[in-house]
Design a protein around this motif. Structure first.
Motif, mmCIF file in Angstrom:
data_model
loop_
_atom_site.group_PDB
_atom_site.id
_atom_site.type_symbol
_atom_site.label_atom_id
_atom_site.label_comp_id
_atom_site.label_asym_id
_atom_site.label_seq_id
_atom_site.Cartn_x
_atom_site.Cartn_y
_atom_site.Cartn_z
ATOM 1 N N PRO A 43 0.812 -1.219 0.000
ATOM 2 C CA PRO A 43 0.000 0.000 0.000
ATOM 3 C C PRO A 43 0.845 1.268 0.000
ATOM 4 O O PRO A 43 0.477 2.268 -0.623
ATOM 5 C CB PRO A 43 -0.817 -0.128 1.288
ATOM 6 C CG PRO A 43 -0.906 -1.601 1.539
ATOM 7 C CD PRO A 43 0.409 -2.155 1.067
ATOM 8 N N GLY A 44 1.988 1.229 0.692
ATOM 9 C CA GLY A 44 2.870 2.390 0.700
ATOM 10 C C GLY A 44 3.399 2.701 -0.687
ATOM 11 O O GLY A 44 3.457 3.860 -1.107
ATOM 12 N N GLU A 45 3.799 1.673 -1.413
ATOM 13 C CA GLU A 45 4.274 1.868 -2.788
ATOM 14 C C GLU A 45 3.136 2.313 -3.693
ATOM 15 O O GLU A 45 3.348 3.058 -4.654
ATOM 16 C CB GLU A 45 4.889 0.568 -3.307
ATOM 17 C CG GLU A 45 6.187 0.171 -2.621
ATOM 18 C CD GLU A 45 6.669 -1.212 -3.029
ATOM 19 O OE1 GLU A 45 7.884 -1.453 -2.976
ATOM 20 O OE2 GLU A 45 5.818 -2.055 -3.389
ATOM 21 N N GLY A 46 1.927 1.881 -3.362
ATOM 22 C CA GLY A 46 0.772 2.254 -4.172
ATOM 23 C C GLY A 46 0.509 3.747 -4.173
ATOM 24 O O GLY A 46 -0.049 4.288 -5.134
ATOM 25 N N THR A 47 0.916 4.455 -3.101
ATOM 26 C CA THR A 47 0.692 5.897 -3.059
ATOM 27 C C THR A 47 1.544 6.635 -4.083
ATOM 28 O O THR A 47 1.315 7.821 -4.338
ATOM 29 C CB THR A 47 0.987 6.463 -1.652
ATOM 30 O OG1 THR A 47 2.339 6.174 -1.287
ATOM 31 C CG2 THR A 47 0.045 5.864 -0.622
ATOM 32 N N TRP A 48 2.541 5.977 -4.671
ATOM 33 C CA TRP A 48 3.316 6.608 -5.750
ATOM 34 C C TRP A 48 2.399 6.994 -6.910
ATOM 35 O O TRP A 48 2.704 7.928 -7.655
ATOM 36 C CB TRP A 48 4.396 5.665 -6.266
ATOM 37 C CG TRP A 48 5.435 5.281 -5.253
ATOM 38 C CD1 TRP A 48 5.562 5.754 -3.967
ATOM 39 C CD2 TRP A 48 6.494 4.335 -5.429
ATOM 40 N NE1 TRP A 48 6.633 5.152 -3.339
ATOM 41 C CE2 TRP A 48 7.227 4.277 -4.212
ATOM 42 C CE3 TRP A 48 6.895 3.536 -6.482
ATOM 43 C CZ2 TRP A 48 8.325 3.452 -4.038
ATOM 44 C CZ3 TRP A 48 7.999 2.709 -6.313
ATOM 45 C CH2 TRP A 48 8.708 2.670 -5.101
#
Length: 499
Positions: A43-48
């Motif tokens: 999910p953290g990478e998804g905020t890119w």
């Protein structure tokens, strides 16, 4: 002058262009968990997906003036609209996160000019006595897009799949491109060869891009223990310092930093950056938390977030009427303190909260936003001389967008790191875990199921504690920003340069 029917048709098309550019930032907010899951990312990478679009959009805005002078405003608008549709298709066809981030960068670069150009062309095609009505239509799309975005994104993700939030742009872009060219080609602005601050543009891309990469990648590379993160930080700092020096000494800067000599404008810009970073971070984190740890679907998360936009839409009408009577400084300070209080209340959230309780708190946040941003931006523009209005407006839009991207990355990193830290603390505090496992096994669960259940509860509580910590940080940021605003000149003061 266009006939009335053609003029209003063009107005609707220009409003649609603005709506799409703003929508594609908010529509992705509730889609991050679905996108991350579909592409095998965290999910953290998804905020890119959010930050890459926002940064690209912010970078291209200062270049819009040069593009229109060189190629004509209608040509740039039509090409940008067509490119936006093409890049939306690339986003929908993405099979990896890296491909999607690149496609989102291209989408941001093509979507960025749609916002200022749609506004400028509206003022160009309408007579002076109808410009206020035309701008009301344009402003309505700016306010409605954040309301529609989460709702539409949630429905499409649940019903069709995350690529549909990008596919929906394609047919609209095709129709709008053809119709805009047909309606507005007779209103093309003259083009001429003008110099572009190429060095300033490169420096802008370097320092903003390096800083955004630092914020996005830091949590995955143990921050400054990584040579990569240290290198990116150095590049960002050196790039920023060089950019500031160059822009202050160049005769034709891409970003006119000299307008920061107006104390009211400079203070407003700092306040805007801090508050927008904190506010945008909360509207990105909330659906991420709801879907990752509270079991909400994308549609439920979108419905929850829509309350913020609806409240902001209603409050904007009241805030606009208050501008003529109330002191702008105290309106902003009051709104920021209000947002600080609501954020502090949200820092006491629990995993047992109902949908209604969360939706009410989110709506209260949106209610305060209009009373902050409308008077602050009005005061900022009133602080500069008429000849500097265009540069001031461009810098405000740049700072507002970049602050949202930076705030999203900072808060996402803090949330993930906080979750890991709280997880370790809870696990270390647990005593007699074997007894808990035996308790569940005696009630028919397997050992693996028991361990999974305990881990799920621990992870959920860790995420809840980390979420509350982030809201506490946002509360502090809003209060500190209110203190910054107290340094602003009164709204009734005349324009005066900073000393």
């Amino acid at each position: 002058m266009l006939p009335p029917a053609a003029m209003w048709s063009a107005a609707v098309l220009l409003a649609v262009a603005n709506f799409m550019a703003v929508l594609d930032l908010s529509i992705a907010n509730v889609s991050v968990p679905n996108i991350a899951g579909g592409l095998g990312a965290s999910p953290g990478e998804g905020t890119w997906v959010i930050t890459s679009y926002a940064v690209a959009e912010a970078i291209i805005v200062p270049l819009t003036g040069w593009l229109t002078s060189r190629f004509g405003s209608v040509r740039v608008l039509v090409v940008a609209m067509a490119g936006f549709g093409l890049c939306s298709a690339l986003c929908a066809l993405s099979t990896s996160l890296n491909f999607l981030v690149v496609a989102r960068i291209l989408q941001g670069l093509t979507g960025g000019p749609l916002i200022p150009l749609s506004q400028a062309l509206l003022l160009r095609i309408f007579p002076s006595h109808q410009q206020a009505l035309a701008m009301a239509l344009w402003s309505m799309t700016t306010v409605l897009a954040p309301v529609v975005g989460p709702l539409l994104g949630g429905v499409l993700c649940d019903a069709v799949g995350w690529p549909s939030i990008f596919w929906i742009n394609v047919p609209i872009s095709i129709v709008a491109t053809l119709a805009l060219w047909k309606c507005l080609q007779s209103h093309e602005t003259p083009s001429r060869r003008v110099e572009v601050d190429l060095i300033g543009l490169v420096l802008l891309v370097v320092w903003v891009g390096a800083l955004q990469l630092t914020l996005d990648l830091g949590k995955d590379h143990d921050w400054f223990a990584s040579d990569l993160i240290v290198s990116l930080t150095v590049v960002s700092f050196v790039g920023l310092v060089t950019f500031v020096i160059w822009e202050l000494t160049d005769d034709n800067p891409i970003v006119n930093l000299k307008i920061l000599r107006y104390r009211g404008f400079a203070t407003s810009l700092i306040a805007l950056a801090l508050a927008m970073g904190a506010y945008f971070a909360t509207i990105v984190l909330t659906p991420l938390w709801l879907q990752t740890d509270m079991g909400y679907t994308a549609r439920q998360a979108g419905t929850t977030m829509a309350g913020s936009g609806i409240a902001a839409f209603v409050a904007s009408a009241v805030a606009s009427k208050m501008l003529a009577r109330a002191n702008h400084k105290y309106m902003v300070v009051g709104a920021l303190l209000y947002l600080g209080i609501i954020s502090f209340i949200r820092s006491g959230a629990t995993s047992q909260m109902t949908y209604g309780q969360i939706a009410m708190q989110v709506s209260f946040m949106g209610l305060g936003m209009s009373f902050f941003i409308i008077p602050l931006m009005t005061s900022a523009l009133r602080s500069v001389k008429t000849e500097d209005l265009a540069a001031a407006s461009g810098l405000i839009n740049f700072v507002r967008t970049v602050a949202g991207a930076f705030g999203t990355s900072i808060v996402t990193s803090a949330w993930i790191n906080g979750g890991s830290r709280y997880h370790e603390e809870i696990v270390s505090a647990l005593q007699n875990t074997r007894h808990l496992i035996d308790f569940f096994v005696q009630r028919g669960m397997s050992t693996e199921q028991s361990i999974f259940l305990i881990e799920r509860v621990v992870a959920g509580q860790a995420a809840m504690l980390s979420t509350n910590q982030v809201f506490t940080g946002c509360s502090v940021t809003f209060v500190l920003t209110a203190l910054v605003v107290l340094l602003m000149p009164l709204a009734s003061d005349k324009t005066r340069p900073a000393r």
